[in-house]
Motif scaffolding. Structure first.
Motif, PDB file in Angstrom:
ATOM      1  N   GLY A  35      -5.578 -12.883  17.378  1.00 19.25           N
ATOM      2  CA  GLY A  35      -5.153 -14.347  17.742  1.00 19.25           C
ATOM      3  C   GLY A  35      -5.185 -15.225  16.387  1.00 19.25           C
ATOM      4  O   GLY A  35      -4.785 -16.230  16.483  1.00 19.25           O
ATOM      5  N   GLN A  36      -5.746 -14.309  15.441  1.00 23.06           N
ATOM      6  CA  GLN A  36      -5.654 -15.265  14.237  1.00 23.06           C
ATOM      7  C   GLN A  36      -4.255 -15.272  13.310  1.00 23.06           C
ATOM      8  O   GLN A  36      -3.809 -14.095  13.377  1.00 23.06           O
ATOM      9  N   THR A  37      -3.826 -16.304  12.922  1.00 24.32           N
ATOM     10  CA  THR A  37      -2.769 -16.308  11.908  1.00 24.32           C
ATOM     11  C   THR A  37      -3.093 -15.333  10.655  1.00 24.32           C
ATOM     12  O   THR A  37      -4.152 -15.687  10.274  1.00 24.32           O
ATOM     13  N   VAL A  38      -2.130 -14.389  10.490  1.00 22.53           N
ATOM     14  CA  VAL A  38      -2.464 -13.673   9.175  1.00 22.53           C
ATOM     15  C   VAL A  38      -1.981 -14.672   8.152  1.00 22.53           C
ATOM     16  O   VAL A  38      -1.116 -15.431   7.916  1.00 22.53           O
ATOM     17  N   ILE A  49      -1.914 -11.424  15.784  1.00 22.62           N
ATOM     18  CA  ILE A  49      -2.005 -10.185  16.186  1.00 22.62           C
ATOM     19  C   ILE A  49      -2.103 -10.259  17.977  1.00 22.62           C
ATOM     20  O   ILE A  49      -2.894 -10.882  18.436  1.00 22.62           O
ATOM     21  N   VAL A  50      -1.397  -9.305  18.337  1.00 28.34           N
ATOM     22  CA  VAL A  50      -1.081  -9.284  19.783  1.00 28.34           C
ATOM     23  C   VAL A  50      -2.524  -8.430  20.196  1.00 28.34           C
ATOM     24  O   VAL A  50      -2.621  -7.235  19.930  1.00 28.34           O
ATOM     25  N   PRO A  51      -3.173  -9.112  21.221  1.00 27.12           N
ATOM     26  CA  PRO A  51      -4.457  -8.322  21.799  1.00 27.12           C
ATOM     27  C   PRO A  51      -4.096  -7.303  22.755  1.00 27.12           C
ATOM     28  O   PRO A  51      -2.880  -7.197  23.111  1.00 27.12           O
ATOM     29  N   GLY A 101      -2.102  -5.041  18.449  1.00 26.39           N
ATOM     30  CA  GLY A 101      -2.101  -4.909  17.126  1.00 26.39           C
ATOM     31  C   GLY A 101      -0.925  -5.300  16.298  1.00 26.39           C
ATOM     32  O   GLY A 101      -0.989  -5.526  14.980  1.00 26.39           O
ATOM     33  N   THR A 102       0.046  -5.508  17.045  1.00 17.54           N
ATOM     34  CA  THR A 102       1.438  -5.893  16.395  1.00 17.54           C
ATOM     35  C   THR A 102       1.180  -7.261  16.029  1.00 17.54           C
ATOM     36  O   THR A 102       0.647  -8.054  16.495  1.00 17.54           O
TER      37      THR A 102
END
Length: 119
Positions: A35-38, A49-51, A101-102
């Motif tokens: 959930g955090q922005t890269v 990031i998709v959980p 993870g995407t």
């Protein structure tokens, strides 16, 4: 004598200046958190990031995705019967698109394919 003393003081003053400072170390690589922005500037694409929600009941999966920043959600009956998912808690997620993870822009759609627990 006075000139020699002044010259000595000037030499001492010049020698006592602090050494030049080293450049700061490079920032540590970003830690991956759901959930955090890269962090921009890394080799990873920008987005969230998709959980992983496969195996969760449909309502819990939606809550998890929304907590991670994804609000554009799509759903479908994974059995092919084209039923509407009315009571979300009666359904279990069997597939998610994109996979866990995407890294995905939060404006993009996450699709949940679910089936009833009784199927």
């Amino acid at each position: 004598m006075r000139k020699a003393l002044l010259a000595g003081l000037l030499v001492l003053t010049a020698c006592s200046s602090p050494p030049p400072q080293a450049p700061p170390p490079p920032p540590a690589p970003a830690e991956v958190v759901l959930g955090q922005t890269v962090v921009p500037g890394t080799k990873a694409p920008s987005g969230h990031i998709v959980p992983d929600v496969v195996g969760k009941n449909h309502q819990q999966a939606q809550d998890t995705l929304q907590a991670a920043g994804f609000y554009k959600l799509d759903e479908e009956d994974a059995t092919g019967q084209k039923r509407m998912l009315v009571m979300d808690r009666n359904w279990v997620v069997v597939e998610q698109i994109p996979k866990a993870g995407t890294v995905l822009d939060p404006k993009e759609t996450v699709k949940l394919r679910s089936k009833k627990y009784t199927d």
